[in-house]
Design an enzyme around this catalytic site. Sequence first.
Site, PDB file in Angstrom:
ATOM      1  N   TRP A 212       2.302   1.697  -3.384  1.00 52.12           N
ATOM      2  CA  TRP A 212       1.275   2.163  -4.322  1.00 52.12           C
ATOM      3  C   TRP A 212       1.313   3.691  -4.417  1.00 52.12           C
ATOM      4  O   TRP A 212       1.058   4.273  -5.475  1.00 52.12           O
ATOM      5  CB  TRP A 212      -0.107   1.699  -3.832  1.00 52.12           C
ATOM      6  CG  TRP A 212      -1.253   2.258  -4.632  1.00 52.12           C
ATOM      7  CD1 TRP A 212      -1.797   1.731  -5.760  1.00 52.12           C
ATOM      8  CD2 TRP A 212      -2.008   3.447  -4.350  1.00 52.12           C
ATOM      9  NE1 TRP A 212      -2.834   2.515  -6.201  1.00 52.12           N
ATOM     10  CE2 TRP A 212      -2.981   3.581  -5.359  1.00 52.12           C
ATOM     11  CE3 TRP A 212      -1.944   4.421  -3.350  1.00 52.12           C
ATOM     12  CZ2 TRP A 212      -3.896   4.637  -5.394  1.00 52.12           C
ATOM     13  CZ3 TRP A 212      -2.843   5.471  -3.380  1.00 52.12           C
ATOM     14  CH2 TRP A 212      -3.811   5.567  -4.399  1.00 52.12           C
ATOM     15  N   HIS A 213       1.653   4.354  -3.280  1.00 58.52           N
ATOM     16  CA  HIS A 213       1.667   5.816  -3.271  1.00 58.52           C
ATOM     17  C   HIS A 213       2.775   6.391  -4.135  1.00 58.52           C
ATOM     18  O   HIS A 213       2.683   7.521  -4.594  1.00 58.52           O
ATOM     19  CB  HIS A 213       1.801   6.342  -1.840  1.00 58.52           C
ATOM     20  CG  HIS A 213       0.533   6.221  -1.062  1.00 58.52           C
ATOM     21  ND1 HIS A 213       0.164   5.066  -0.440  1.00 58.52           N
ATOM     22  CD2 HIS A 213      -0.460   7.104  -0.838  1.00 58.52           C
ATOM     23  CE1 HIS A 213      -0.999   5.243   0.157  1.00 58.52           C
ATOM     24  NE2 HIS A 213      -1.412   6.475  -0.080  1.00 58.52           N
ATOM     25  N   GLY A 214       3.832   5.649  -4.318  1.00 56.28           N
ATOM     26  CA  GLY A 214       4.920   6.167  -5.143  1.00 56.28           C
ATOM     27  C   GLY A 214       6.052   5.177  -5.219  1.00 56.28           C
ATOM     28  O   GLY A 214       6.262   4.387  -4.291  1.00 56.28           O
TER      29      GLY A 214
ATOM     30  N   PHE B  90       0.132  10.115  -7.501  1.00 60.55           N
ATOM     31  CA  PHE B  90       0.061   8.661  -7.279  1.00 60.55           C
ATOM     32  C   PHE B  90      -0.747   8.014  -8.384  1.00 60.55           C
ATOM     33  O   PHE B  90      -0.971   6.870  -8.423  1.00 60.55           O
ATOM     34  CB  PHE B  90      -0.530   8.346  -5.910  1.00 60.55           C
ATOM     35  CG  PHE B  90       0.151   9.115  -4.805  1.00 60.55           C
ATOM     36  CD1 PHE B  90       1.528   9.292  -4.817  1.00 60.55           C
ATOM     37  CD2 PHE B  90      -0.575   9.685  -3.785  1.00 60.55           C
ATOM     38  CE1 PHE B  90       2.162  10.018  -3.818  1.00 60.55           C
ATOM     39  CE2 PHE B  90       0.061  10.404  -2.781  1.00 60.55           C
ATOM     40  CZ  PHE B  90       1.413  10.572  -2.800  1.00 60.55           C
TER      41      PHE B  90
ATOM     42  N   GLY C 134       0.843  -1.209   0.000  1.00 65.84           N
ATOM     43  CA  GLY C 134       0.000   0.000   0.000  1.00 65.84           C
ATOM     44  C   GLY C 134       0.874   1.253   0.000  1.00 65.84           C
ATOM     45  O   GLY C 134       0.582   2.239  -0.673  1.00 65.84           O
TER      46      GLY C 134
END
Lengths: 491, 405
Positions: free
Chosen positions: A319-321, A491, A316
Amino acid sequence: MLFNSFKYALFLPIVFALFWLCPQKWRVWILLIASYVFYMSWRPVFILLIIGLTLVNYYLGFAIHKSGKRKKHWLALAVVLNLGTLAYFKYAYFLTETVSQCLKPAGLPQLSLPFEIILPLGISFFVFEFIHYVVDVYRGSEPIKSLSAFALFASFFPTQIAGPIKRFQDFIPQFLAPAQLSVAIFDSAISLILLGLFKKVLIADNLSFFVQGGFSQPHLFSGLDLWIFAYAFAFQIYFDFSGYTDIARGSANLFGYKVPINFNLPYLACNISDFWRRWHISLSTWLRDYLFIPLGGSRVSKWLNYRNLIITMTLGGLWHGAAMHYLLWGLYQGVLLVAHKEFQNVKAKISWLKNAIDSKAGKIASVILTFHVVCIGWVFFRAETNALALSMIGRMLTFTPATELALGQAPGPLKTLAMVLPTINFPLIYPAIFLLLPVLAIAHVAMGWLNTTTIIERTPKTAKVIWCCAMMFLVIVFSPDKSPRFIYFQF
Amino acid sequence: MQGEKAPNKLKVLMSSYAICAALLLLSIDLGGRLLTQYAPQVLSLSPFKAANRSWVWWNVRDFNELKSAPDIVLLGSSLMMAPLHGGDAAHLNLPQNVAFHHHSQLLEDLLKEKFGRTYRTFAFALGGEMVSDAYVIAHTLLKDDRKPKVIIYGIAPRDFMDSALPSASSTEIFKYMDRVGDLSEIDKESAGSPWEQGEKRLSKVSFTYRHRPDFLYVQHRWAKELFRKLLGYEELDQVRSPLHVRKQAFLELPEDFGPTSLFVTPPPVIAEPYKANLEEYKFRYRKLNLKQFNSQLAFLERLLAMAEDDDTRVVIINMPLTTDNVALMPAGFYQSYLEQVNGIVKKHQALFLDLNDPTLFPQKYFTDSVHLNGRGGQHFFEVLADRLKQDQQTAAVIEKAGNTK
């Protein structure tokens, strides 16, 4: 096209007028074309990507639904295609760099990509929506028959770039039913848009200038100063993202569609698990349903459950970067969740501890502690490298005084406090920032409260007119000339 | 039937509080417009009350305090700003406060020596000043009883093509001068994208939109007042933050400098340090934007034509640069720039001085690839004074402009 731009201020009313002036049967198409125009306003070429993925997932949905024994293969193909696209655009550089770093000590040649990859806007969001679709069809949901409705589900402009991540079971029926517009819906939509703009341009944008100063030169500031920067970023990201979500929800409401909420007073969470039930709800529920549960969820042994939590949160984070500091932020969240579970087990066994934590004072202390633990996480999230984040956190936890050079600029009383921050005179926000931070803590509660329509409904019309007019005025007057992009756009 | 439907629709529309709020805002906006037109004293709005004190704000503030027009006005970007402050710091052996130092003592003394008269100079030498900025300063301020006899304008290729600049109207100088004067005649040339033009139109129509900086100022004043009362902290107009922290902020924020923000000190006895800044200029020169270049040339022509009409002598100086810097420009650009500027200057019978000569200004006179150091500044004004004296037409105007007292 940014929600807080002059372009969007023209685009939205035009689409709104076209939508309601045209017959019902054209409306999905109007929104679809508008959504594609919206997407093309940045880099037109990426429209091919969103259309391509839409077609592939639409037909794979039918393939999964129709095939019996081989549906697992079709699902695997769909997931690989979606994740492969995301990995190519988002993680290719990161993977190459990481492999290169690993090869470096062995003296092996360094890897580099021979071409440039540009990250398409919103890819993380629409890819997650496609995966949700194919997995749910695999689990037994009926696939979407209408191609236009499916295309609009993935490209719907209010949620296209930064969510909330929608579920097709909630969304598609809204497209297929005749849309209704009433004065009440219109008013609540405009209120949401104004509230979102207020959060974004007045609070988040102004805080961003302040935060930028601190995170770019943390070595100049004392531990106390850095705590204030961390608080400021906590509110910046909340007001930025929840502001975006409000504008998205308000814009969708203008067409008679409802988009799920994404935040529920996250900084009032009394533990980290509670925080994740209140923060970016559409992502945390997606991670739960399509990653944590398929890994085994919590219906496994204690250690496997902890492993699943850590894997889910670390991915997770990533996923943001595509950067190590996001990975570390995710890992930190996973470790916190595990620690919280362990603490719950200990608490259940010690009655006085349970009573103390469940008391009013205990709950307040839990909220404060959770907020601070979350703020430490935000340092990983915001700092450009892990080394910088760790050094900042070290200074924060040890309350390191500021350097003599920086302190030399501060007058007497501030020198005693070892704070450099109050002496910084940034044009837009200063000196309101120090008055603003405590107000923001209250505003955080107030904003959530305002989001509940019952309060707005009960207010007399004159008060609503004045409130709405004041919001319009403030948004027009205090929008910075160069507004930073919404944080979640990257993102 | 139709007669009944119309009022119902209106009733439905008016039952929306969002529509009523928009109408209320429009009425307030209209009220504001009427007040500024018919009773401006009620609102007492002034461009000199600004939340952010940019360099141009400090200049305009001091220019307005002058009792009469200066004899000579200096215009230019930081390439002129550096010799102005550095030259005086070296000449007087005193630090120069950039917020208040808006004249060249060195040039005044050199001209006195050469012409036997006293002169008053005023400098609008501001960091990042494009040709369009120089034009709007001249157009707004150097008029009527504030017309100088001579304008000395230092230019460089960057002032005509800067890839870091989206449009002429996006500079701090332009934005501020747009508050001070009426720039509507150059709306089309100055705005970049159609969106920017749309925003410009909106600021003409809407009182609220146009006066955003005024409301920002009021917010600042109130917030500072509250801060004073709550913390007893008095010196809120001072800027104490380290310059490098502020520079980072200025990437996104408007300029803001306090009264003691920046001093230029006299040069050290040993050689002055040289800072490599070629990377920055690689970015600035990376793409030749012909549209921007031609538009800036047109502003130069406007400036010269205006001065010609006003009978003001203009001296255009091609400012010294290092050879490394010139080498970064796109192939053929520098020559074309020189030819085109020269052509326009000749057309308007101004004087063109090309001081970009490495034999005249070797690297020891530079603090980086474009800015002169203290000694370089001193040398620059010495060369300039000589050249002004050598040109008969200019010398005659300067002779006449000075005061015998």
